[in-house]
Design an enzyme around this catalytic site. Structure first.
Site, PDB file in Angstrom:
ATOM      1  N   ASP A  90       0.871  -1.181   0.000  1.00 36.62           N
ATOM      2  CA  ASP A  90       0.000   0.000   0.000  1.00 36.62           C
ATOM      3  C   ASP A  90       0.904   1.226   0.000  1.00 36.62           C
ATOM      4  OD1 ASP A  90       0.972   0.207   2.529  1.00 36.62           O
ATOM      5  OD2 ASP A  90      -0.955   0.082   3.545  1.00 36.62           O
ATOM      6  N   SER A  91       0.313   2.407  -0.128  1.00 40.01           N
ATOM      7  CA  SER A  91       1.134   3.603  -0.309  1.00 40.01           C
ATOM      8  C   SER A  91       1.608   4.197   1.003  1.00 40.01           C
ATOM      9  CB  SER A  91       0.316   4.659  -1.030  1.00 40.01           C
ATOM     10  OG  SER A  91      -0.720   5.107  -0.175  1.00 40.01           O
ATOM     11  N   GLY A  93      -0.366   5.935   2.740  1.00 41.96           N
ATOM     12  CA  GLY A  93      -1.307   7.032   2.967  1.00 41.96           C
ATOM     13  C   GLY A  93      -2.336   6.718   4.034  1.00 41.96           C
ATOM     14  N   GLN A 195     -11.166   7.980  -5.050  1.00 40.23           N
ATOM     15  CA  GLN A 195     -11.692   8.465  -3.764  1.00 40.23           C
ATOM     16  C   GLN A 195     -12.930   9.307  -4.028  1.00 40.23           C
ATOM     17  OE1 GLN A 195     -10.881   7.544  -0.816  1.00 40.23           O
ATOM     18  NE2 GLN A 195      -8.756   6.801  -0.902  1.00 40.23           N
ATOM     19  N   GLY A 222     -11.216   4.173   0.348  1.00 39.04           N
ATOM     20  CA  GLY A 222     -12.085   4.984   1.199  1.00 39.04           C
ATOM     21  C   GLY A 222     -13.449   4.382   1.446  1.00 39.04           C
ATOM     22  N   ASP A 272      -8.438  -7.238  -0.256  1.00 36.32           N
ATOM     23  CA  ASP A 272      -7.575  -7.512   0.894  1.00 36.32           C
ATOM     24  C   ASP A 272      -8.339  -7.099   2.133  1.00 36.32           C
ATOM     25  OD1 ASP A 272      -7.054  -4.453   0.580  1.00 36.32           O
ATOM     26  OD2 ASP A 272      -6.137  -4.975   2.492  1.00 36.32           O
ATOM     27  N   CYS A 310     -12.676 -29.527   5.358  1.00 37.81           N
ATOM     28  CA  CYS A 310     -11.696 -28.464   5.082  1.00 37.81           C
ATOM     29  C   CYS A 310     -10.301 -29.083   5.039  1.00 37.81           C
ATOM     30  CB  CYS A 310     -11.764 -27.382   6.162  1.00 37.81           C
ATOM     31  SG  CYS A 310     -10.497 -26.104   5.975  1.00 37.81           S
ATOM     32  N   CYS A 312      -7.418 -27.448   5.293  1.00 40.32           N
ATOM     33  CA  CYS A 312      -6.382 -26.566   5.851  1.00 40.32           C
ATOM     34  C   CYS A 312      -5.561 -27.327   6.891  1.00 40.32           C
ATOM     35  CB  CYS A 312      -7.010 -25.317   6.454  1.00 40.32           C
ATOM     36  SG  CYS A 312      -7.526 -25.511   8.170  1.00 40.32           S
ATOM     37  N   CYS A 315      -7.603 -28.098  10.162  1.00 43.07           N
ATOM     38  CA  CYS A 315      -8.692 -29.076  10.081  1.00 43.07           C
ATOM     39  C   CYS A 315      -8.212 -30.479   9.717  1.00 43.07           C
ATOM     40  CB  CYS A 315      -9.747 -28.606   9.078  1.00 43.07           C
ATOM     41  SG  CYS A 315     -10.577 -27.105   9.630  1.00 43.07           S
ATOM     42  N   HIS A 341      -6.654 -21.492   9.266  1.00 39.70           N
ATOM     43  CA  HIS A 341      -7.965 -21.935   8.775  1.00 39.70           C
ATOM     44  C   HIS A 341      -8.688 -20.778   8.085  1.00 39.70           C
ATOM     45  CE1 HIS A 341     -11.957 -23.651   8.462  1.00 39.70           C
ATOM     46  NE2 HIS A 341     -12.374 -22.473   8.895  1.00 39.70           N
TER      47      HIS A 341
HETATM   48 ZN   LIG Z   1      -9.829 -25.558   8.127  1.00 39.76          ZN
END
Ligand SMILES: [Zn+2]
Length: 379
Positions: A90-91, A93, A195, A222, A272, A310, A312, A315, A341
């Protein structure tokens, strides 16, 4: 950089972006590692296991500690954190405007005090580009002002005009930096940021203005700063059609799984948010049946994983009972498993989204996913 739309379903777009650090499949959720680390003791090796495509680091945080010049000397952020896939920075800012109490905004940039040691710092478009160039990220964000959501129309109008002037300076500075012999990543890309707070007409005019600059991508900034979800969706409905479709469209700092599903439907393909890692650190985990609180007493003897099926690392091996115990005992492993997870859940959801768009069943997928998550767990 090459950005190619592979499929469309309504306004939802499924694209592929080739960068010097590899290809990004979109829609994509970028995993936030503020100070070049995902909070919750998650390593870059872990990120590969959980399907992370893009890591996001914060310019402001790395500038005040440990310092972008040192990172450049080391060979750039990729080498520093042992990550060979794309990184977006990111900048700075947003942090300058939200973290620092004392600040002065001028045409040249912003004067503020570091939140670490109070020392005076100046950051303008050129400084932000120089820091991001030192870090050597794949994608740099333009330096902008994110006006408070309740700011007056007059304030927002003036702020947005300055943000456009700053954007032009960012572009010129990046071109200069990318042509220097000792630049870490000479193919660094630049995304501009729209913005205008909640004033659609200001946002639309700004979107049209910045679209003329032929940048590598465009972000909507913003939002998710205090306005309602409905207001955010309305602004996306109005603004996204005024940004170039044949470029990446990034909604900054958003959001919940539902926010992402809605924004994809409005043409956004980069996201994000700190939610999955922050919630994970507090034992709040996402599932297809809504969020669970791992501190809950009902998991005391629950042998099931956080979510059945799942894949992950949490899990695949551990029970809710054990994770609850770790969280209660304040063991770092509990936090780590919950964060892994949650990030896996987000990354997996993006994969499902891409698949649904490719098969032209995005509307059904979205409706079904939202309904299941809202329904909650039955037992
Ligand atoms: Zn999981």
């Amino acid at each position: 950089m090459e950005y190619k739309i592979l499929a469309k379903d309504g306004r939802a777009k499924r694209a592929e972006m080739k960068t010097v650090h590899g290809t990004i499949q979109t829609p994509v959720f970028m995993n936030v590692g503020t100070v070049a680390a995902i909070k919750g003791a998650v390593s870059t090796d872990d990120l590969k296991t959980i399907g992370t495509q893009v890591e996001l680091s914060n310019t402001y945080h790395l500038h005040v500690r440990t310092g972008d010049k040192l990172i450049k000397q080391f060979g750039g952020l990729h080498k520093f954190m042992h990550w060979d896939r794309p990184i977006l920075t990111d900048s700075g800012g947003f942090q300058v405007f939200s973290l620092s109490g004392l600040r002065k905004i001028k045409e040249e940039g912003v004067y503020f005090n570091s939140h670490i040691d109070g020392r005076k710092i100046f950051m303008g478009p050129e400084e932000s580009m120089q820091i991001q160039s030192n870090l050597g990220s794949t994608i740099a964000m333009a330096f902008d002002e994110c006006p408070p959501s309740k700011a007056s129309r007059e304030y927002v109008q003036n702020s947005v005009e300055r943000t456009t002037r700053w954007l032009k300076r960012c572009k010129a500075e990046m071109e200069r930096l990318n042509s220097l012999p000792d630049t870490v990543n000479k193919e660094q890309l630049l995304f501009g940021i729209n913005q205008g707070a909640v004033y659609e007409d200001i946002r639309i005019a700004h979107a049209e203005e910045i679209s003329k600059l032929d940048l590598d991508g465009y972000a909507v900034g913003g939002l998710a700063v205090g306005e309602s979800h409905e207001e955010m969706y309305r602004i996306l409905d109005e603004v996204v059609p005024h940004l170039p479709e044949e470029k990446p469209t990034y909604l900054m700092g958003v959001g919940t799984p539902a926010n992402i599903l809605e924004a994809v439907d409005r043409g956004v393909d980069f996201f994000d948010c700190v939610y999955p890692s922050r919630n994970g650190r507090h034992g709040h985990v996402y599932t297809n049946h809504g969020k669970l609180n791992m501190f809950n007493a009902k998991y005391e003897l629950d042998p099931r994983p956080i979510e059945e099926g799942c894949q992950c690392p949490a899990c695949r091996s551990y029970s809710r009972a054990y994770i609850r115990h770790l969280m209660k005992a304040k063991e770092m492993l509990g936090m780590r498993l919950c964060v892994l997870h949650n990030l896996y859940f987000y990354n997996k959801m993006m994969e499902e989204i891409r698949d649904a768009i490719e098969h032209h069943r995005y509307a059904e997928y979205k409706a079904e996913k939202l309904a299941r998550m809202a329904e909650g767990e039955k037992n």
